[in-house]
Design an enzyme around this catalytic site. Structure first.
Site, short mmCIF file in Angstrom:
data_model
loop_
_atom_site.label_atom_id
_atom_site.label_comp_id
_atom_site.label_asym_id
_atom_site.label_seq_id
_atom_site.Cartn_x
_atom_site.Cartn_y
_atom_site.Cartn_z
N ALA A 1 0.82 -1.21 0.00
CA ALA A 1 0.00 0.00 0.00
C ALA A 1 0.86 1.26 0.00
O ALA A 1 0.53 2.25 0.64
CB ALA A 1 -0.95 -0.02 1.19
N GLN B 1 21.17 0.52 -6.32
CA GLN B 1 21.63 1.90 -6.21
C GLN B 1 22.04 2.30 -4.80
O GLN B 1 21.28 2.09 -3.85
CB GLN B 1 20.52 2.83 -6.68
CG GLN B 1 20.87 4.30 -6.55
CD GLN B 1 19.87 5.17 -7.30
OE1 GLN B 1 18.82 5.48 -6.78
NE2 GLN B 1 20.20 5.51 -8.53
N GLU C 1 18.58 14.49 -3.02
CA GLU C 1 19.37 15.07 -4.10
C GLU C 1 18.89 16.49 -4.40
O GLU C 1 19.62 17.30 -4.96
CB GLU C 1 19.17 14.19 -5.34
CG GLU C 1 20.18 14.30 -6.41
CD GLU C 1 19.97 13.17 -7.42
OE1 GLU C 1 20.48 12.07 -7.18
OE2 GLU C 1 19.26 13.38 -8.42
#
Lengths: 585, 235
Positions: free
Chosen positions: A12, A242, A257
């Site tokens: 969810a 990553q 970022e």
């Protein structure tokens, strides 16, 4: 207990809620959502910086530019059909979120505000572009809240705090694999439930908790990827994991970022802006894999800060206080709370943190789960979001493209799953659909083994961090294969001391450790097999990208006849508009 | 350093009443209380039960009564509570039924949430692009959008403790978020709900909610703004 829904969504977060909302628009099908947490606690809520879409609200932008950046950012392993659908559809998807009431930050003219983010450029790489649509630094939180609010409005049925134990996948008369439902543990009672469904959408997120330093929630343990893999079905491109460049040092808590998008600069111990040496054109806004590697190199060459020289610095001190506190309030709060550092006045200690799985359950662009590299499907099964690999992100995901992925491919999977269910009948369940799940729990609860699941998890996290993180070699990964075999053997001797039924979180955590071990096994084997460097997969023994041999997706299968052995297959990359080129920024 | 971590334990399958367990835990001043709980659960007593997920203050799972105040276990550090050799107490948040140890039944809380129509209402056909909104209009409801539904505010409210039918601060914050959104058309319906005897008039302005909010939302101020909106039937 037994339940029946036409469409069952597992998870969810952003993609699960988006799937459920769009499946529910089909009035001919019943839809339910099953979640390990309360929906508002899903990890989509931790996403900060923005959702990328070429709205062009600040400066000129085009979906083709976004598609190009995504393909190049993915080091050309991105499937270009997925990237094209994505770059076009995400524009409308962002407007749809706004129409659902999502409180984006605004420009003076009233339009959605946009800012710069890593790897997003104008005119095919010329200069950074403002593409990230943001809501302060709480964009993921706003998406999650908005989608949950709309789910409440639409009366979506939720089963909160249910942990999935098994997928019911059987062969039909023609030998095709068909998903018929899900078996789950109701955490509050300890009861096992069977959910019979015509179609199932998996939207259960990633597995960052396989690593010691991670931005991921404690709940992100790769449950559904592992269950899929346990069936002998493939996981795609798991070697591409990553590491986000800026986690808070040691803790791994994410610093968006967007902080660099607003002008933040990475510096080493002597104050040098080192990214100028690694990505001269876009510097600190280079894609994440490149920045993480650059940080690692700086640390390795002794230019880290602190007494152990084990972290670098994110410098925001040259920015006006209004920008730092106004556009980045949450991360300002994190730095003050956890480090006692005020980013307005002092640089923030950071290190790369395990962040996002580019790989996962392979799917078509409509979210259909693939049973192999030849296009065969697991009928009735769909996946979206981080648990899935439609291969939008290829070998490295650009910042903001995870939130875009959720809304674009969550929606597509939900629509496709509902359409399939509309035309399908309930396939018969096996005689005892919950037998495997009950056996697992029985084994853990009545076992006499002396192993502690938490200690196994700790060793897993530390060794994965040492051996299969930003840089890898044959030596480190081969070592990890052996470590994992040993941990798998020890896991068989885990027993749970807590014998109670209600909220037995010792049991749920022990199950999660089993999932983490399996996904780590598939990931390590995939990485060891790929003898090149591409995107987030950086091998010191094979430093170059090798398109001739490796422009292909990895499909890792568990060898069901030989535990611990992983079978590797491949799938071609969908090329198209953009030819693979050397990747420089 | 060491601290004494004193935890209120209760497992209805085994215990007649709650009791305190104390563990001497080695830790660093910068550790989160959640780190201490995890240490006990993982290496000392695996039966200890609580909710947790993100571990950095954005998911709202681990609201607890820590050394006398409602806070998130992942957002309060040892050094902010005590020194070497000191004691930290941890209890479940109050006013909701304890299911086990530090974990409570959240259903009544989410029931109140759902009662205030916590979703965007505007039935007009949307434009092709975004609905425009000025930065000032956006700023008007920013505080409420920070809410993570952790229940720290509602379960610190003395009115909620004595009258569980009071919708409570968190639900009112959610209503505020939409009432003051210039794009939303559901204001009248929400104000009518909040004008009932389970609504804003139960608030006695004790400020417990504002003090408890781990996201620094000025909860009491938002409730006051809703009271004024109900009184004058306009925003």
């Amino acid at each position: 207990m037994h339940h029946r829904y036409d469409v069952l969504v597992v998870g969810a977060g952003g993609s699960g809620l988006m799937s459920a909302l769009y499946a529910s628009k089909n009035k001919n099908v019943s839809v339910a959502v099953l979640s390990k947490l309360y929906p508002t606690r899903s990890h989509t809520g931790a996403a900060q910086g923005g959702v990328g879409a070429a709205l062009g609200n600040v400066s000129e932008d085009h979906w083709e530019w976004h598609m190009f950046d995504t393909v190049k950012g993915g080091d050309y392993l991105t499937d270009q059909d997925a990237a094209e659908v994505f770059a076009k559809d995400v524009i409308d998807a962002v407007y749809e979120l706004e129409h659902m009431g999502l409180p984006f930050s605004r420009l003076p003219d009233g339009k959605i505000a946009q800012r710069k983010f890593g790897g997003h450029t104008k005119e095919f790489g010329k200069a950074p572009v403002e593409r990230a649509c943001y809501a302060v630094d709480r964009t993921g939180h706003m998406i999650l809240q908005t989608l949950y609010q709309q789910s409440v409005k639409s009366g979506v049925t939720f089963f909160n705090e249910y942990q999935v134990l098994d997928l019911i996948i059987e062969d039909d008369a023609l030998g095709e694999k068909v998903c018929r439902g899900v078996v789950a543990l109701e955490i509050s009672t300890g009861e096992i439930h069977t959910f019979h469904a015509k179609s199932v959408v998996l939207a259960a997120g990633g597995y960052g908790r396989a690593f010691k330093v991670t931005s991921n929630a404690l709940s992100l343990t790769g449950d559904l990827m592992s269950i899929y893999y346990r069936k002998g079905l493939p996981l795609e491109d798991l070697e591409f994991y990553q590491f986000h460049p800026t986690g808070i040092a040691k803790l791994g808590i994410l610093i968006t970022e967007g902080a660099r998008g607003e002008g933040g600069i990475l510096r080493n111990d002597s104050g040098e802006r080192f990214m100028e040496r690694y990505a001269p054109t876009i510097k600190d806004l280079a894609p994440r894999d490149m920045v993480s590697r650059a940080i690692y190199m700086e640390l390795r060459e002794g230019r880290g800060a602190g007494k152990d020289k084990d972290y670098l610095l994110l410098d925001l001190t040259h920015l006006p206080r209004e920008i730092v506190e106004g556009r980045l309030p949450d991360i300002t709060d994190f730095a003050r709370t956890y480090l006692g550092v005020d980013p307005v006045k002092q640089p923030v200690p950071i290190q790369p943190t395990a962040h996002y799985a580019m790989g996962g359950i392979p799917t078509s662009i409509d979210g259909e789960a693939l049973a192999d590299g030849n296009g065969n499907l697991v009928r009735g099964l769909y996946a979206a979001g981080e648990v899935a690999c439609v291969s939008l992100h290829g070998a490295n995901r650009l910042g903001t493209n995870s939130l875009g992925d959720l809304i674009v491919f969550g929606k597509r999977a939900g629509i496709a799953a509902a359409k399939y269910a509309e035309g399908a009948h309930f396939e018969e369940l096996p005689a005892r659909p919950d037998a495997f799940a009950k056996g697992e729990i029985e084994r853990l609860k009545s076992g006499t083994g002396t192993e502690n699941a938490a200690r196994i998890r700790k060793e897993l996290q530390e060794t994965m961090m040492d051996n299969v993180s930003i840089f890898r070699t044959d030596e480190t990964m081969s070592r990890q294969v052996e470590v994992l075999k040993e941990l798998q053997a020890r896991y068989k001797n885990v027993s749970v001391h807590d014998t109670t039924a209600r909220y037995n979180t010792e049991l749920t955590e022990a199950l999660e450790v089993g999932y983490l071990l399996d996904v780590a096994e598939a990931m390590t084997a995939s990485a060891l097999n790929r003898k090149e460097s591409r995107g987030a997969h950086a091998r010191e023994d094979y430093p170059d990208r090798d398109d001739e041999s490796w422009l292909k997706h990895t499909m890792a299968y568990r060898d069901l006849s030989r535990p611990g052995n992983v079978l590797i297959g491949y799938k071609p990359v969908v090329l198209g508009r953009f030819e693979p080129k050397p990747r420089v920024y | 350093m060491f601290v004494n971590l004193k935890i209120l334990r209760y497992n209805p399958e085994k215990d007649k009443r709650p009791h305190w367990d104390t563990h001497k835990v080695e830790c660093e001043p910068g550790d989160r209380v959640l780190d201490l709980l995890n240490h006990v659960k993982w290496y000392v007593d695996p039966t200890l039960t609580y909710r947790r997920s993100c571990a950095h203050g954005v998911c709202g799972s681990d609201a607890m009564l820590i050394s006398g105040r409602n806070r998130l276990a992942c957002k309060i550090l040892v050094r902010d509570l005590t020194k070497d050799g000191g004691t930290i107490t941890v209890e479940p948040i109050r006013g909701l039924r304890v299911e086990r140890d530090l974990l409570v039944d959240m259903e009544p809380f989410f029931e109140s949430y759902r009662a205030v129509l916590p979703f965007f209402i505007n039935d007009e056909a949307p434009p092709a692009g975004e609905r425009l909104q000025s930065p000032e209009d956006r700023e008007r409801f920013d505080q409420g959008t920070k809410c993570i539904l952790c229940a720290a505010c509602t379960t610190s409210c003395p009115i909620f403790w004595v009258n569980g039918r009071y919708l409570g601060p968190a639900a009112i914050v959610q209503a505020h978020r939409f009432i003051f959104d210039s794009r939303d058309h559901g204001t009248e319906r929400r104000l009518n709900i909040l004008n009932q005897n389970t609504g804003v008039w139960r608030c006695r302005t004790a400020y417990n909610c504002t003090e408890a909010c781990p996201r620094e939302i000025p909860v009491t101020q938002l409730i006051e703004e809703v009271k004024r909106a109900v009184m004058y039937q306009q925003v």
